[in-house]
Motif scaffolding. Structure first.
Motif, mmCIF file in Angstrom:
data_model
loop_
_atom_site.group_PDB
_atom_site.id
_atom_site.type_symbol
_atom_site.label_atom_id
_atom_site.label_comp_id
_atom_site.label_asym_id
_atom_site.label_seq_id
_atom_site.Cartn_x
_atom_site.Cartn_y
_atom_site.Cartn_z
ATOM 1 N N VAL A 94 -7.633 5.791 -6.110
ATOM 2 C CA VAL A 94 -8.961 5.896 -5.790
ATOM 3 C C VAL A 94 -9.194 6.593 -4.678
ATOM 4 C CG1 VAL A 94 -8.932 3.709 -4.532
ATOM 5 C CG2 VAL A 94 -10.911 4.601 -5.548
ATOM 6 N N GLY A 95 -10.100 7.505 -4.549
ATOM 7 C CA GLY A 95 -10.646 8.238 -3.343
ATOM 8 C C GLY A 95 -11.369 7.430 -2.409
ATOM 9 N N VAL A 96 -11.736 7.725 -1.023
ATOM 10 C CA VAL A 96 -12.484 6.853 -0.295
ATOM 11 C C VAL A 96 -13.083 7.714 0.959
ATOM 12 C CG1 VAL A 96 -10.412 6.138 1.071
ATOM 13 C CG2 VAL A 96 -12.682 4.759 1.169
ATOM 14 N N GLY A 146 -4.912 -7.226 2.094
ATOM 15 C CA GLY A 146 -5.659 -7.223 3.249
ATOM 16 C C GLY A 146 -6.043 -5.982 3.983
ATOM 17 N N GLU A 147 -7.147 -6.009 5.094
ATOM 18 C CA GLU A 147 -7.439 -5.254 5.669
ATOM 19 C C GLU A 147 -6.505 -4.965 6.787
ATOM 20 O OE1 GLU A 147 -8.516 -4.651 9.576
ATOM 21 O OE2 GLU A 147 -9.297 -6.453 8.837
ATOM 22 N N GLY A 164 -6.758 6.511 3.416
ATOM 23 C CA GLY A 164 -8.140 6.216 4.109
ATOM 24 C C GLY A 164 -7.883 4.975 4.720
ATOM 25 N N TRP A 165 -7.133 4.064 4.374
ATOM 26 C CA TRP A 165 -6.902 2.819 4.882
ATOM 27 C C TRP A 165 -6.273 2.821 6.283
ATOM 28 C CZ3 TRP A 165 -2.128 0.452 5.421
ATOM 29 C CH2 TRP A 165 -1.911 -1.021 5.878
ATOM 30 N N MET A 166 -5.252 3.644 6.231
ATOM 31 C CA MET A 166 -4.513 4.061 7.488
ATOM 32 C C MET A 166 -5.189 4.670 8.679
ATOM 33 S SD MET A 166 -1.124 3.167 7.570
ATOM 34 C CE MET A 166 -0.319 4.052 8.659
ATOM 35 N N ALA A 167 -6.249 5.376 8.116
ATOM 36 C CA ALA A 167 -7.156 5.968 9.253
ATOM 37 C C ALA A 167 -8.321 5.269 9.821
ATOM 38 C CB ALA A 167 -7.641 7.465 8.637
ATOM 39 N N GLY A 168 -8.577 4.301 8.678
ATOM 40 C CA GLY A 168 -9.881 3.326 9.228
ATOM 41 C C GLY A 168 -9.688 2.206 9.859
ATOM 42 N N PHE A 169 -8.387 1.852 9.579
ATOM 43 C CA PHE A 169 -8.238 0.426 10.290
ATOM 44 C C PHE A 169 -7.062 0.261 11.250
ATOM 45 C CE2 PHE A 169 -10.247 -0.434 5.919
ATOM 46 C CZ PHE A 169 -10.964 -1.213 6.400
ATOM 47 N N ALA A 170 -7.243 0.034 12.487
ATOM 48 C CA ALA A 170 -6.114 0.004 13.603
ATOM 49 C C ALA A 170 -5.330 -1.258 13.224
ATOM 50 C CB ALA A 170 -6.960 -0.148 15.183
ATOM 51 N N LEU A 171 -4.243 -1.255 13.965
ATOM 52 C CA LEU A 171 -3.325 -2.299 13.846
ATOM 53 C C LEU A 171 -3.842 -3.349 14.596
ATOM 54 C CD1 LEU A 171 -0.531 -3.639 13.531
ATOM 55 C CD2 LEU A 171 0.089 -2.694 15.693
ATOM 56 N N TYR A 223 0.994 -1.220 -0.189
ATOM 57 C CA TYR A 223 -0.032 0.003 0.134
ATOM 58 C C TYR A 223 0.920 1.208 -0.134
ATOM 59 C CZ TYR A 223 -4.295 -3.009 1.260
ATOM 60 O OH TYR A 223 -4.865 -4.056 1.153
ATOM 61 N N GLU A 224 2.091 1.226 0.791
ATOM 62 C CA GLU A 224 2.775 2.349 0.839
ATOM 63 C C GLU A 224 3.569 2.440 -0.672
ATOM 64 O OE1 GLU A 224 5.744 1.410 3.838
ATOM 65 O OE2 GLU A 224 4.253 2.233 5.412
ATOM 66 N N LYS A 225 3.875 1.434 -1.518
ATOM 67 C CA LYS A 225 4.484 1.507 -2.674
ATOM 68 C C LYS A 225 3.188 2.040 -3.702
ATOM 69 C CE LYS A 225 7.815 0.149 -3.891
ATOM 70 N NZ LYS A 225 8.942 1.021 -4.107
ATOM 71 N N GLY A 226 1.928 1.639 -3.510
ATOM 72 C CA GLY A 226 0.840 2.207 -4.256
ATOM 73 C C GLY A 226 0.592 3.587 -4.181
ATOM 74 N N GLN A 227 0.908 4.155 -2.885
ATOM 75 C CA GLN A 227 0.705 5.663 -2.615
ATOM 76 C C GLN A 227 2.036 6.338 -3.225
ATOM 77 O OE1 GLN A 227 -1.404 7.264 -1.581
ATOM 78 N NE2 GLN A 227 -0.808 8.948 -0.240
ATOM 79 N N GLU A 228 3.161 5.739 -3.295
ATOM 80 C CA GLU A 228 4.135 6.429 -3.780
ATOM 81 C C GLU A 228 4.293 6.270 -5.517
ATOM 82 O OE1 GLU A 228 8.748 5.269 -4.718
ATOM 83 O OE2 GLU A 228 7.918 4.077 -2.902
ATOM 84 N N LEU A 229 3.399 5.239 -6.091
ATOM 85 C CA LEU A 229 3.474 5.277 -7.564
ATOM 86 C C LEU A 229 2.316 5.426 -8.028
ATOM 87 C CD1 LEU A 229 5.938 2.083 -7.742
ATOM 88 C CD2 LEU A 229 6.584 4.765 -8.168
ATOM 89 N N GLY A 230 1.231 5.614 -7.223
ATOM 90 C CA GLY A 230 -0.116 5.996 -7.982
ATOM 91 C C GLY A 230 -0.666 5.091 -8.357
ATOM 92 N N PHE A 231 -0.897 3.933 -7.670
ATOM 93 C CA PHE A 231 -1.728 2.571 -7.989
ATOM 94 C C PHE A 231 -2.591 2.129 -6.478
ATOM 95 C CE2 PHE A 231 2.247 0.266 -7.088
ATOM 96 C CZ PHE A 231 2.019 -0.497 -6.214
ATOM 97 N N THR A 232 -3.684 1.323 -6.786
ATOM 98 C CA THR A 232 -4.247 0.747 -5.691
ATOM 99 C C THR A 232 -4.105 -0.687 -6.153
ATOM 100 O OG1 THR A 232 -5.690 2.898 -5.666
ATOM 101 C CG2 THR A 232 -6.599 0.725 -4.622
#
Length: 633
Positions: A349-351, A269-270, A450-457, A256-265
């Motif tokens: 994608v926005g969420v 996993g949750e 959105g994923w970082m904000a929505g799902f706790a460790l 997910y971090e790589k997707g954030q860096e390069l612009g893909f989704t």
């Protein structure tokens, strides 16, 4: 001697293969039929030429197996060779094996050994650190043998303040190979197969049933295979478009971090520390993006795999359609050791992420509360068809007292206004019922934030609970009567004291995607529901078994309202009745036949895995854990 004959108990000397750092030998061409270059870790392979350098006795335990057609490879021993057996490899054999691996062999020391004075690692300060972090999933993922659910290891070495208590390796693997290249996996596979010892594969250890544990086993630890490569215009397996190649150790937060860096989704996993390329994707893999794009297994375009015979192969729809089908959903630790996968990915994608709760109380009666829940439940088809993914709890908080917790509603491709329009009919019903709630809804212009904000460790490593689950199909929403039956089944178990954790989502196979072996029940699912039971640290093994049996029986209410559906194998009850149907559905017979073809010596065993009914673990505690000898039924 037949080149495929079965041999055990033979000591072998130091083998004369090069180390990974020597690029002059052991390297192979980087070309792969997958349509993308091999990772550097995949270019270093064990070959027939390497084995040919050895004497017959030296090669006996590391030679390759047969192709699956020669049944003389089937050992006659009833149980896997176990520590203390005469056939167990000697210390000199393990040392020689470690030399071959380049020092990658780790003798297991339980993560909490520092708490026990009987272990050389005893250290009160370290014990305190481990104890304070015990429920943190990062801690267990970074250990070569530890698992997220110690109940199924056997609870043999938990953190304690009683330094004189007992700590044993128990159901953890006896040794683990810290893998950095394919050759090490091949050597481990060949060593375990030829010595007839148990083999387990650990990526992170997330599986709810402890599939990566096994007493007396050699473990293959793929956690450090972290390569990620993005292809903006990948071509292969009838697909052209963006794709990502991930090593076996890549976890959700990393891709997910790589997707954030390069612009893909990516479809992953949750949970933050879930190993995307391990048992998660091999068992199907549901995702916050599943309502839009399907399961993680559906995204797979190619896999690099070490098979039970030790051979390293690339698996695509063109190269081996049967194995390609089986690996994508047929379960981890079953057909081979995956070193990497190539998966399709999607644009940024926005969420909108929303959280809120409501409860029974002075102004909300029990019947009003459940009316509010029913109003939500009846809108599951609409919400899932809109591409959303909701993670919610319903918990008993006392006699005739309940709480509903939305944590979170994850609405990809929805602005806040679009999300509010989607849920407004439910909100209107709650207002009319007099149920007060305060939604907290925030829009993020990308999946990662959105994923970082929505799902706790994830909170893991409880040894005082177990889970059970069910996939509820769309047909349960066909009529008011079927919806009421579904609600009543859920309400009955919650009223009996079982909390509900559930996901409203769908996971349909998208048009044009290649079919796979994921549980067919997923294709009709609108709710993945999980519940659990618990006990105390002082509960006896016999009483724990009573609790476990009680949970299996309680979830019978769920099975009764959707008898033709199933459950998600990675988040399930290890005692699930008729697991073949529940976890694999109509795919099971074909999967079983392929298991016999690709793993004729039954090297790969995993609890509730394909073919596991042919085996039994002789648990020392009498529980369905992995702390015991693995024997044929």
């Amino acid at each position: 001697m037949s080149p495929c004959s079965f041999m055990t108990g033979i000591l072998f000397g130091a083998l004369l293969l090069v180390t990974p750092g020597d690029a002059r030998a052991g390297q192979v061409a980087s070309v792969s039929v997958a349509g993308a270059p091999l990772f550097d870790s995949e270019k270093f392979q064990l070959t027939d030429n390497d084995i040919a350098k050895l004497s017959q006795h030296q090669s006996a335990l590391v030679k390759f197996g047969c192709d699956g057609t020669n049944k003389t490879t089937q050992p006659t021993r009833k149980c896997k060779v176990f520590p203390g057996d005469r056939q167990w490899p000697s210390q000199s054999a393990w040392s020689a094996f470690d030399d071959l691996l380049g020092g990658a062999l780790i003798k297991t020391v339980p993560l909490a050994a520092s708490c026990y004075s009987s272990w050389p690692q005893y250290d009160s300060a370290e014990c305190e650190r481990i104890s304070s972090q015990w429920t943190d999933s990062y801690l267990h993922a970074a250990d070569p043998a530890s698992a997220m659910w110690p109940l199924f290891e056997g609870r043999t070495c938990l953190p304690t303040t009683n330094a004189s208590a007992s700590c044993t390796v128990g159901g953890y693997s006896s040794y683990a190979v810290n893998v950095s290249n394919v050759a090490q996996i091949q050597l481990a596979v060949n060593f375990a197969r030829n010595a007839d010892i148990r083999l387990v594969i650990k990526n992170t250890g997330h599986d709810f049933n402890g599939k990566s544990t096994g007493a007396g086993a050699l473990g293959i630890w793929t956690h450090n295979l972290k390569d990620i490569e993005y292809y903006e215009n990948y071509r292969g397996s009838g697909y052209q478009g963006p794709a990502v190649k991930m090593g076996a150790g890549v976890q959700a937060f990393e891709v997910y971090e790589k997707g954030q860096e390069l612009g893909f989704t990516a479809v992953g996993g949750e949970g933050k520390t879930v190993g995307v390329t391990g048992g998660y994707v091999l068992g199907g893999g549901h995702s916050p993006m599943s309502s839009l794009y399907g399961l993680a297994a559906d995204q797979v375009l190619a896999l690099e795999v070490v098979l039970a015979n030790g051979r390293f192969v690339t698996v695509t729809e063109e190269s081996d359609p049967d194995l390609f089908w089986a690996l994508r959903g047929g379960g981890g630790g079953t057909y081979g050791v995956v070193t990497s996968i190539i998966s399709r990915v999607y644009p940024k994608v926005g969420v909108t992420v929303s959280t809120f709760n409501f409860s029974t109380g002075k102004d909300v009666s029990v019947e009003t509360f459940w009316a509010g829940v029913r109003s939500y439940l009846k809108r599951f088809p609409t919400h899932a068809d809109a591409g959303t993914y909701a993670y919610f709890w319903i918990m008993p908080t006392g006699p005739n007292a309940f709480t509903f917790l939305m944590n979170p509603f994850f609405a990809a491709n929805h602005t806040v206004d679009e999300f509010n329009a989607l849920v407004q009919p439910w909100y209107d019903d709650l207002h009319e019922l007099g149920i007060s709630f305060q939604p907290n809804s925030t829009y993020y212009d990308n999946f990662y934030d959105g994923w970082m904000a929505g799902f706790a460790l994830e909170t893991v490593a409880s040894s005082t609970m177990m889970t059970s689950s069910r996939l509820f199909p769309r047909t349960n929403w066909d009529t008011p009567a079927s919806l009421n039956a579904t609600l009543n089944a859920l309400r009955a178990t919650i009223t009996d004291g079982f909390a509900l954790l559930a996901f409203n989502m769908k996971a349909e196979l998208q048009e044009g995607f290649t079919s796979n072996s994921a549980n067919p029940a997923w294709r009709q699912t609108l709710m993945h529901a999980i519940t659990s039971t618990s006990w105390t640290n002082t509960t006896s093994d016999a009483d724990i078994k009573v609790k476990m049996d009680g949970l299996t029986k309680a979830v019978g209410k769920w099975r009764a309202v959707c008898p033709d559906s199933g459950a998600y194998m990675s988040e399930s009850d290890i005692q699930e009745p008729h697991f073949q149907q529940a976890f694999y559905g109509t795919n099971y017979d074909r999967l079983y036949r392929l298991k016999q073809r690709y793993d004729p010596t039954a090297l790969f065993y995993a609890p509730t895995g394909v073919g596991s009914e042919n085996w039994v673990v002789k648990s020392l505690a009498g529980l369905p854990d992995q702390n015991g000898r693995l024997c044929r039924v």
